[in-house]
Design a protein around this motif. Structure first.
Motif, PDB file in Angstrom:
ATOM      1  N   SER A  11       0.795  -1.188   0.094  1.00  0.00           N
ATOM      2  CA  SER A  11       0.037  -0.046  -0.006  1.00  0.00           C
ATOM      3  C   SER A  11       0.886   1.247  -0.005  1.00  0.00           C
ATOM      4  O   SER A  11       1.804   1.230   0.611  1.00  0.00           O
ATOM      5  N   PRO A  12       0.681   2.137  -0.724  1.00  0.00           N
ATOM      6  CA  PRO A  12       1.552   3.519  -0.893  1.00  0.00           C
ATOM      7  C   PRO A  12       1.786   4.055   0.450  1.00  0.00           C
ATOM      8  O   PRO A  12       2.753   4.810   0.805  1.00  0.00           O
ATOM      9  N   HIS A  13       0.861   3.861   1.609  1.00  0.00           N
ATOM     10  CA  HIS A  13       0.965   4.329   2.745  1.00  0.00           C
ATOM     11  C   HIS A  13       2.268   3.705   3.468  1.00  0.00           C
ATOM     12  O   HIS A  13       2.861   4.540   4.236  1.00  0.00           O
ATOM     13  N   LEU A  14       2.506   2.565   2.990  1.00  0.00           N
ATOM     14  CA  LEU A  14       3.815   1.994   3.728  1.00  0.00           C
ATOM     15  C   LEU A  14       5.102   2.595   3.232  1.00  0.00           C
ATOM     16  O   LEU A  14       6.064   2.898   4.186  1.00  0.00           O
ATOM     17  N   PHE A  15       5.110   3.234   2.263  1.00  0.00           N
ATOM     18  CA  PHE A  15       6.395   4.170   1.791  1.00  0.00           C
ATOM     19  C   PHE A  15       6.629   5.206   2.494  1.00  0.00           C
ATOM     20  O   PHE A  15       7.676   5.875   2.608  1.00  0.00           O
ATOM     21  N   THR A  16       5.390   5.794   3.343  1.00  0.00           N
ATOM     22  CA  THR A  16       5.910   7.004   4.347  1.00  0.00           C
ATOM     23  C   THR A  16       5.593   6.704   5.709  1.00  0.00           C
ATOM     24  O   THR A  16       5.453   7.456   6.468  1.00  0.00           O
ATOM     25  N   SER A  17       5.868   5.286   5.880  1.00  0.00           N
ATOM     26  CA  SER A  17       5.961   4.767   7.283  1.00  0.00           C
ATOM     27  C   SER A  17       7.006   3.928   7.561  1.00  0.00           C
ATOM     28  O   SER A  17       7.721   3.613   6.594  1.00  0.00           O
ATOM     29  N   SER A  18       7.141   3.640   8.828  1.00  0.00           N
ATOM     30  CA  SER A  18       8.330   2.679   8.946  1.00  0.00           C
ATOM     31  C   SER A  18       8.150   1.283   8.364  1.00  0.00           C
ATOM     32  O   SER A  18       7.243   0.829   8.183  1.00  0.00           O
ATOM     33  N   HIS A  19       9.185   0.808   7.782  1.00  0.00           N
ATOM     34  CA  HIS A  19       9.479  -0.458   7.054  1.00  0.00           C
ATOM     35  C   HIS A  19      10.671  -0.841   6.654  1.00  0.00           C
ATOM     36  O   HIS A  19      11.591   0.102   6.842  1.00  0.00           O
ATOM     37  N   ALA A  20      10.697  -1.940   6.203  1.00  0.00           N
ATOM     38  CA  ALA A  20      11.996  -2.660   5.770  1.00  0.00           C
ATOM     39  C   ALA A  20      11.881  -2.879   4.478  1.00  0.00           C
ATOM     40  O   ALA A  20      11.208  -2.818   3.706  1.00  0.00           O
ATOM     41  N   GLY A  21      13.237  -2.791   3.807  1.00  0.00           N
ATOM     42  CA  GLY A  21      13.507  -2.958   2.322  1.00  0.00           C
ATOM     43  C   GLY A  21      14.669  -3.680   2.176  1.00  0.00           C
ATOM     44  O   GLY A  21      15.708  -3.441   2.445  1.00  0.00           O
ATOM     45  N   SER A  22      14.564  -4.234   0.935  1.00  0.00           N
ATOM     46  CA  SER A  22      16.044  -5.225   0.413  1.00  0.00           C
ATOM     47  C   SER A  22      16.040  -5.079  -0.976  1.00  0.00           C
ATOM     48  O   SER A  22      15.355  -4.919  -1.705  1.00  0.00           O
ATOM     49  N   ASP A  23      17.350  -5.018  -1.493  1.00  0.00           N
ATOM     50  CA  ASP A  23      17.891  -4.963  -2.718  1.00  0.00           C
ATOM     51  C   ASP A  23      19.181  -5.547  -2.933  1.00  0.00           C
ATOM     52  O   ASP A  23      19.809  -5.709  -1.809  1.00  0.00           O
ATOM     53  N   GLU A  24      19.553  -5.706  -4.078  1.00  0.00           N
ATOM     54  CA  GLU A  24      20.716  -6.759  -4.398  1.00  0.00           C
ATOM     55  C   GLU A  24      21.717  -5.995  -5.316  1.00  0.00           C
ATOM     56  O   GLU A  24      21.420  -4.902  -6.030  1.00  0.00           O
ATOM     57  N   ALA A  25      22.982  -6.383  -5.334  1.00  0.00           N
ATOM     58  CA  ALA A  25      24.182  -5.715  -6.271  1.00  0.00           C
ATOM     59  C   ALA A  25      24.645  -6.993  -6.915  1.00  0.00           C
ATOM     60  O   ALA A  25      24.988  -8.086  -6.187  1.00  0.00           O
ATOM     61  N   GLY A  26      25.368  -6.736  -7.898  1.00  0.00           N
ATOM     62  CA  GLY A  26      26.451  -7.792  -8.333  1.00  0.00           C
ATOM     63  C   GLY A  26      25.861  -8.862  -9.214  1.00  0.00           C
ATOM     64  O   GLY A  26      26.764  -9.793  -9.856  1.00  0.00           O
ATOM     65  N   THR A  27      24.580  -9.034  -9.343  1.00  0.00           N
ATOM     66  CA  THR A  27      24.020 -10.184 -10.335  1.00  0.00           C
ATOM     67  C   THR A  27      24.360 -10.114 -11.578  1.00  0.00           C
ATOM     68  O   THR A  27      24.543 -11.111 -12.199  1.00  0.00           O
ATOM     69  N   GLY A  28      24.653  -8.787 -12.250  1.00  0.00           N
ATOM     70  CA  GLY A  28      24.957  -8.738 -13.764  1.00  0.00           C
ATOM     71  C   GLY A  28      26.380  -8.508 -13.731  1.00  0.00           C
ATOM     72  O   GLY A  28      26.988  -8.574 -15.073  1.00  0.00           O
ATOM     73  N   ASP A  29      27.365  -8.657 -12.990  1.00  0.00           N
ATOM     74  CA  ASP A  29      28.724  -8.561 -13.025  1.00  0.00           C
ATOM     75  C   ASP A  29      29.341  -9.966 -12.860  1.00  0.00           C
ATOM     76  O   ASP A  29      28.755 -10.823 -12.069  1.00  0.00           O
ATOM     77  N   TYR A  30      30.241 -10.091 -13.988  1.00  0.00           N
ATOM     78  CA  TYR A  30      30.889 -11.380 -13.952  1.00  0.00           C
ATOM     79  C   TYR A  30      31.921 -11.671 -12.705  1.00  0.00           C
ATOM     80  O   TYR A  30      32.006 -12.663 -12.303  1.00  0.00           O
ATOM     81  N   PHE A  31      32.611 -10.644 -12.676  1.00  0.00           N
ATOM     82  CA  PHE A  31      33.452 -10.783 -11.477  1.00  0.00           C
ATOM     83  C   PHE A  31      32.883 -10.307 -10.246  1.00  0.00           C
ATOM     84  O   PHE A  31      31.967  -9.519 -10.151  1.00  0.00           O
ATOM     85  N   GLY A  32      33.211 -10.862  -9.123  1.00  0.00           N
ATOM     86  CA  GLY A  32      32.702 -10.471  -7.575  1.00  0.00           C
ATOM     87  C   GLY A  32      31.293 -11.220  -7.318  1.00  0.00           C
ATOM     88  O   GLY A  32      30.829 -12.114  -7.981  1.00  0.00           O
ATOM     89  N   PRO A  33      31.109 -10.754  -6.036  1.00  0.00           N
ATOM     90  CA  PRO A  33      29.935 -11.672  -5.283  1.00  0.00           C
ATOM     91  C   PRO A  33      28.526 -11.119  -5.615  1.00  0.00           C
ATOM     92  O   PRO A  33      28.425  -9.951  -6.275  1.00  0.00           O
ATOM     93  N   ILE A  34      27.363 -11.606  -5.188  1.00  0.00           N
ATOM     94  CA  ILE A  34      26.274 -11.072  -5.166  1.00  0.00           C
ATOM     95  C   ILE A  34      25.962 -10.512  -3.601  1.00  0.00           C
ATOM     96  O   ILE A  34      26.426 -11.421  -2.659  1.00  0.00           O
ATOM     97  N   THR A  35      25.623  -9.236  -3.613  1.00  0.00           N
ATOM     98  CA  THR A  35      25.321  -8.660  -2.187  1.00  0.00           C
ATOM     99  C   THR A  35      23.895  -8.290  -2.065  1.00  0.00           C
ATOM    100  O   THR A  35      23.385  -7.760  -3.034  1.00  0.00           O
ATOM    101  N   VAL A  36      23.292  -8.705  -0.909  1.00  0.00           N
ATOM    102  CA  VAL A  36      22.156  -8.063  -0.758  1.00  0.00           C
ATOM    103  C   VAL A  36      22.081  -7.434   0.661  1.00  0.00           C
ATOM    104  O   VAL A  36      22.441  -8.046   1.628  1.00  0.00           O
ATOM    105  N   ALA A  37      21.430  -6.408   0.912  1.00  0.00           N
ATOM    106  CA  ALA A  37      21.154  -5.655   1.834  1.00  0.00           C
ATOM    107  C   ALA A  37      19.720  -5.654   2.225  1.00  0.00           C
ATOM    108  O   ALA A  37      18.918  -5.050   1.529  1.00  0.00           O
ATOM    109  N   CYS A  38      19.330  -5.352   3.675  1.00  0.00           N
ATOM    110  CA  CYS A  38      18.052  -5.217   4.013  1.00  0.00           C
ATOM    111  C   CYS A  38      18.096  -4.158   5.128  1.00  0.00           C
ATOM    112  O   CYS A  38      18.789  -4.397   5.915  1.00  0.00           O
ATOM    113  N   ALA A  39      17.262  -3.117   5.015  1.00  0.00           N
ATOM    114  CA  ALA A  39      17.390  -2.232   5.823  1.00  0.00           C
ATOM    115  C   ALA A  39      16.047  -1.578   6.484  1.00  0.00           C
ATOM    116  O   ALA A  39      14.888  -1.788   6.013  1.00  0.00           O
ATOM    117  N   TYR A  40      16.109  -1.378   7.817  1.00  0.00           N
ATOM    118  CA  TYR A  40      14.659  -1.007   8.459  1.00  0.00           C
ATOM    119  C   TYR A  40      14.961   0.528   8.712  1.00  0.00           C
ATOM    120  O   TYR A  40      15.832   1.157   9.176  1.00  0.00           O
TER     121      TYR A  40
END
Ligand code: MG
Length: 311
Positions: free
Chosen positions: A89-118
């Motif tokens: 619900s759009p309401h969640l964007f303006t209230s306290s919540h957690a979210g996660s995203d990743e990096a490195g999936t399209g890169d040949y070298f290096g790991p995949i990293t995922v971070a989740c923030a509150y």
């Protein structure tokens, strides 16, 4: 990227063309009558009468023409499929919540990293002020700088790193990248909950798979979807928690790449371009075939291309 769309008459478009005369671009995309580049907005007008405003000032610029097609704006800004029970619900964007995203999936070298923030509601404005937004629009040094500020603010987050050795083992075992990402997001969330000693009001995942597919991956590892989990594509544009996650994940990826480069004694480029093929070839020549497993996602096409470069 957010954008506004107008549907205009030919005379309006002509008027617009003279109004933006000093900002005209020489090249126009196919089907376009003109394209203009303002400091904070790009405008493309199509023969069909459709005019596209993109960039930070898209709505201000479009509103000057006073005929913003609200439905069109909403649809193109959101660009989301039909809402499901997993759409936040759009309401969640303006209230306290957690979210996660990743990096490195399209890169040949290096790991995949995922971070989740509150993120707490009271921190949203500060995070926006320090420049937290989609990490794809930020250069690496900016990302490192913003990541430091996020840490200074004491934002609770969790980070999981899937190193190349493990990645390659899982890949050989038949895991798709989708399954790896699913489990990494899942672990990141669990780790965050442990840190918080609480369950967030909601958790938004930057969507990379259909919720059903995601759930199937979880089930195959005997895990299940936590309550109040939501999926949204381009979520970092809507949720500051996802944007924060994306910056932490990217920053961790960059750090890992720097370490790997140091260890390899050579610069390991990001991405999957021909420079990457060349670097992989050099790596094989200096460290042997086995080194790839340690530094790269070996099932990428870059491996074959690298071998072809070795005489
Ligand atoms: Mg993402």
């Amino acid at each position: 990227m957010s954008q506004s769309v107008l549907q205009l008459s030919t005379s309006d478009m002509n008027q617009m063309k003279s109004y933006y005369a000093s900002y005209m671009k020489e090249k126009t995309p196919q089907g376009a009558i003109f394209a203009a580049k303002l400091p904070r907005c790009s405008i493309t007008a199509y023969r069909s009468g459709k005019v596209l405003f993109q960039g930070a000032n898209h709505s201000q610029e479009a509103n000057k023409w006073g005929k913003v097609n609200k439905t069109a704006v909403k649809q193109t800004t959101a660009k989301q499929a039909t809402p499901t029970r997993y759409t936040p619900s759009p309401h969640l964007f303006t209230s306290s919540h957690a979210g996660s995203d990743e990096a490195g999936t399209g890169d040949y070298f290096g790991p995949i990293t995922v971070a989740c923030a509150y993120i707490q509601e009271s921190q949203i404005d500060t995070l926006k002020r320090i420049g937290v937004r989609d990490s794809k629009h930020l250069k690496d040094p900016e990302i490192q700088q913003i990541a430091r500020k996020i840490v200074e603010m004491g934002i609770p987050y969790s980070l999981v790193v899937l190193r190349n050795e493990k990645y390659n083992v899982l890949q050989k075992r038949g895991w798709s990248q989708g399954k790896m990402k699913t489990m990494l997001h899942h672990y990141a969330y669990k780790k965050l909950c442990t840190k918080l000693e609480a369950v967030p009001e909601g958790w938004i995942i930057d969507q990379f798979a259909q919720p059903d597919v995601y759930k199937r991956h979880l089930a195959s590892e005997k895990a299940s979807l936590p309550a109040n989990t939501y999926f949204l594509t381009k979520a970092e544009s809507y949720s500051i928690a996802v944007a924060t996650g994306s910056i932490i994940a990217r920053s961790a990826f960059v750090k890992q790449m720097n370490n790997l480069s140091k260890e390899a004694g050579m610069e390991l480029p990001k991405g999957a371009s021909k420079y990457v093929d060349q670097a992989a070839a050099t790596l094989i020549q200096t460290h042997g075939d086995d080194a790839l497993k340690r530094y790269a996602k070996v099932h990428f096409a870059n491996t074959d291309k690298a071998y072809k470069l070795i005489p």
